[in-house]
Enzyme design. Sequence first.
Site: not given
Ligand code: ADP
Ligand code: ADP
Ligand code: MG
Length: 662
Positions: A169-170, A121, A163, A298, A280, A213
Amino acid sequence: MNQTKTINTILIANRGEIASRVIRTCRKMGIRSVAVFSDADADAPFVAEADVAVHIGESAVAASYLDQDKIIGTAKRTGADAIHPGYGFLSENVGFAKRCVEEGIIFIGPNPEAIDAMGSKSKAKALMESHDVPTVPGYKGKDQSLETLSAAAKDIGFPVLLKATAGGGGKGMRIVHEESGVEKAIEAAKRESKSAFGDDELIVEKYIASGRHIEFQIFGDQHGNAIHILERECTIQRRYQKVIEESPSPVLDEGLRDAMGSAAVRAAKALNYDNAGTVEFIFDDKSKEYYFLEVNTRLQVEHPVTEEITGLDLVQMQIESAQGLALSLTQSDIYGKGYAIECRLYAEDAANDFLPVTGRIVTFNIPEVDGLRVDTGIHAGSDISVFYDPMIAKLIVWDTNRSSAHRKMQYVLKNLTCQGITTNQEFLLHLMEHPEFQAGNYNTHFIEEHVDLTAFSNKEESAVHLTCLASCIYDWNKRENSRKLLRSMPSGWRNNFNDYQRETYLIGDEEIEVMYRYRNGAFQIPGKEGDETVQLISADGNGVTLLKDGLRSSFVITSAGTERYVQNEDIGLITLVKKERFPIKEAEKVKGGYEAPMPSQIIKVLVKEGQAVKSGDGLVVLSSMKMENTIEAAEDGIVEAIYAEDGGNVEAGFLLLKMGNC
Ligand code: ADP
Ligand code: ADP
Ligand code: MG
């Protein structure tokens, strides 16, 4: 410049719904598909759907879906000339993408350099800044000492978001609201990040308090072309993970869409992006500013939303780009038609902090609705196991406008039956019915601020009673059928013929008593003004249809262990437990005992026997599916006995440790 290649066989290095999704396009294109599967997935639909299926190992992901040697070996053995990684697993693993190239196998995704550039990141943000893509203000330096990170947080101003640099995946994310909590939060985020990603580097960002988002689908080819394919709004989240995704976004006008879409294309160009990806953004509701969050290199879980409004097949486009074909579309060819929304049906308990649940899905029926698409990896009889993500299905509907599509999604959520384990179906319906959601007024805190998680599924007393009655009559009918040979005995035979039969159900902690008696072909239920009459119209192994006050109501009924799931289109789903079968679990609880709240792996036991702990101290770190969870001491005490072991797998309810002096 580069030559096009032909792909005849694709190995799908994934499982579940996304494996099925890729297989569908393979078949459409006349491409032979190869599935790989673990022990737990032997009976999964994708295994049967593929042209070839190869067992590659045990259920744990490290022994199967993440085992690169096995996957590459299987690709060679089956003559696959390409690998589709799906999402999750190896999809964003740069080492794997490179290895495919070295082994002469086409990786269906972007070039490894693009994955690498977005894998961190901090590096990603730096690259985007240099290409004029706005990023969230914050710290992304190499110096990772507690002092520097805390100082950076103070500089940025609270609230801040921590982060994991390697995150996704949060996981490894923590909001810090004030200075006093910052050090503890940094340590926790580092630990979580280390265990999830093997790396504890963090970035610190300004936390956008009222954020949405909004992400853009991007697409590139190997000839330097890059376009965006419109946005998806994914603001409805829990645990920083998406639950509902829709497009078009209710807050974008043409100007903003163009500006954000152009920023997304600049991001794609900065990466020489040559396949499907997602840029994103976090959109500040107050200032209308938008900031880059990350590029997911992806196919995204929610890609069907884009497919439904554009009519494109993103998997086909991925395969074509990977073959070296130029994009057949330019930016001006892209337009969306109508409106699409996706709800993610999860095996999780919204009323219990969204903890994932495991178990068997006994009944799974999808209503027939025009414009409904269901992408799922399960069928009736499938298990949701501790090994993988608890997503059951993606429900996607299309219609000409937002309100029609919302109405349709509500209809689907009322009429889909998925029974046997706790799911978020009722919770999704509650979200869809919320006036603020319908009005498009929401931010990423919508769920915590607008949904009472203890009460959203509460029902009216009369509805609960009718549901319990349906369950009684269902059982009555079963008894009646098995009694057929002893016809001479009256139904519900009692010493006193006029007595009502009684049944007591538990719904949560509440007891509901139902009284009924069968007379002259109908059921009599005592009411305030004498008996009410309910007729049984039909019954089979799947449920009953009743008639009361001229109104027919059908109930789908599934029994699983002591629980019974009873669902009606109007009332919704109610989980009942028959009183006499209710386990006396509460009484068995160990005093001072701490149990695993769900099936988990034990990451770390943080205390030793004999150790004194204070209320709030961490005791054991657990991990389940995609989450880490620290069990904390509820009161001061001494650790008396420890039953948990680092690395062990435990069932829900497993006694982890016992505290004394409390
Ligand atoms: P984002 O799109 O922000 O990455 P997702 O929920 O789509 O959030 O995915 C979060 C992470 O978990 C990603 O690395 C994704 O590839 C993985 N992931 C999400 N849903 C699944 C699933 N049903 N099975 C396996 N991996 C998943
Ligand atoms: P991941 O790789 O886990 O998906 P992201 O950076 O895409 O991480 O962030 C996941 C979620 O966290 C976002 O969809 C948003 O809801 C929240 N988020 C991320 N960064 C911020 C920020 N700076 N301020 C507020 N919310 C955020
Ligand atoms: Mg994300």
